[in-house]
Design an enzyme around this catalytic site. Structure first.
Site, PDB file in Angstrom:
ATOM      1  N   CYS A 166       1.085  -1.111  -0.168  1.00  0.00           N
ATOM      2  CA  CYS A 166      -0.039   0.113   0.243  1.00  0.00           C
ATOM      3  C   CYS A 166       0.921   1.175  -0.059  1.00  0.00           C
ATOM      4  O   CYS A 166       1.765   1.330   0.870  1.00  0.00           O
ATOM      5  CB  CYS A 166      -0.859  -0.028   1.234  1.00  0.00           C
ATOM      6  N   CYS A 178      -0.698   3.708  -6.271  1.00  0.00           N
ATOM      7  CA  CYS A 178      -1.684   3.367  -5.339  1.00  0.00           C
ATOM      8  C   CYS A 178      -1.803   1.725  -5.718  1.00  0.00           C
ATOM      9  O   CYS A 178      -2.101   1.521  -6.908  1.00  0.00           O
ATOM     10  CB  CYS A 178      -2.919   4.096  -5.333  1.00  0.00           C
TER      11      CYS A 178
HETATM   12  N1  DGL Z   1      -3.996   0.737  -1.681  1.00  0.00           N
HETATM   13  C1  DGL Z   1      -3.695   1.731  -0.923  1.00  0.00           C
HETATM   14  C2  DGL Z   1      -2.451   2.606  -1.611  1.00  0.00           C
HETATM   15  O1  DGL Z   1      -1.671   1.885  -2.145  1.00  0.00           O
HETATM   16  C3  DGL Z   1      -4.845   2.847  -0.900  1.00  0.00           C
HETATM   17  C4  DGL Z   1      -6.202   2.787  -0.654  1.00  0.00           C
HETATM   18  C5  DGL Z   1      -6.665   3.370   0.609  1.00  0.00           C
HETATM   19  O2  DGL Z   1      -6.935   4.514   0.256  1.00  0.00           O
HETATM   20  O3  DGL Z   1      -6.856   2.729   1.601  1.00  0.00           O
HETATM   21  O4  DGL Z   1      -2.220   3.534  -1.570  1.00  0.00           O
END
Ligand code: DGL
Length: 266
Positions: A77, A191
């Site tokens: 993430c 993301c």
């Molecule tokens: N998957 C997360 C990232 O890579 C973000 C998703 C979220 O906002 O929780 O930033």
């Protein structure tokens, strides 16, 4: 000391975004046991404060490490990594791999010198991103746009639902409408949810856009850090979620597609 061959690799995200990393990891280490952890109770991270994200990520990873005894943890993430990677590395006594916006490879690919970056609101304001830009995108233009609605769109897609196409159109406009935006030829998907909707983004941004994300690089880093280790999968890989809900049953077929045949609540 070599880790227990059955010790899993823990992949952590706020939701299903880290599956884009898992897909790349499977290609390199198909035999590695994986636990996929989604903090869906905390989803989305991208609209939270730095302190909120750091507290959740450090606390959950600490408890999950105790419970599951992974050999390595990956924060799959960008939001959590750009905020809390340093802190998590200090508190966990195991290798921790983070997710860094792929600005360096994008800078090597662009012909026009104009790079777009789509991330969450929290990610695009991080000093971590400023530093990557200074280090790797000298002489280039990096246009950032926060597209938090793409997180929900990716989540919906994996539940088998259609998201409103306007979400993708708005993300494309957010980049194109900024000065020099029409010259963007390379877009960083900063993301981990966004590669899951890359096709839709490609349609919205128009032809000849190259997308870059960090998933393959993260998988290579995990393979490097675990080289020479034995992997034995004793039972099927599974996912853990921090909140129960009807949506988990809807996600099950997509999870199974990534080799996660069961799920539990943590
Ligand atoms: N998957 C997360 C990232 O890579 C973000 C998703 C979220 O906002 O929780 O930033």
């Amino acid at each position: 000391m070599a880790p227990d061959p059955t010790a899993p690799i823990l992949l952590f995200d706020s939701g299903i975004g880290g599956l884009s990393v898992l897909a790349e990891l499977r290609k390199l280490l198909p035999q590695a046991p994986v636990i996929y952890a989604a903090d869906n109770r905390g989803l989305p991270y991208g609209t939270k404060t730095e302190a909120q994200v750091a507290a959740r990520v450090a606390g959950l990873l600490g408890r999950m490490t105790e419970r599951f005894g992974p050999r390595l943890a990956c924060i799959a993430c960008n939001t959590a990594s750009t905020i809390a990677l340093g802190m998590v590395r200090e508190v966990l006594e195991l290798p921790v791999v983070g997710t860094v916006p792929a600005i360096k490879p994008a800078a090597a690919l662009t012909h026009t010198g104009v790079i777009g970056l789509l991330g969450t609101s929290a990610t695009i304001r991080q000093a971590y991103v400023d530093n990557l830009e200074t280090e790797f995108a000298q002489g280039k233009r990096l246009i950032r746009h926060a597209a938090p609605d793409l997180v929900g769109a990716a989540e919906a897609r994996l539940r088998g639902e259609e998201a409103d196409p306007e979400i993708y159109a708005a993300a494309a406009r957010g980049l194109r409408a900024q000065p020099d935006g029409e010259r963007i030829d390379t877009v960083v998907l900063a993301c981990t949810h966004f590669p899951l909707v890359q096709e839709e983004l490609a349609k919205a941004l128009g032809p000849d856009i190259r997308f870059v994300d960090g998933a393959a690089g993260i998988a290579r880093r995990i393979a490097f850090l675990t080289q020479g280790q034995d992997f034995v999968r004793e039972k099927e890989d599974f996912a853990v979620f921090t909140a129960n809900g009807e949506d988990l049953a809807l996600l099950a077929p997509a999870l199974a597609g990534y080799g996660l045949t069961d799920h539990a609540i943590f």
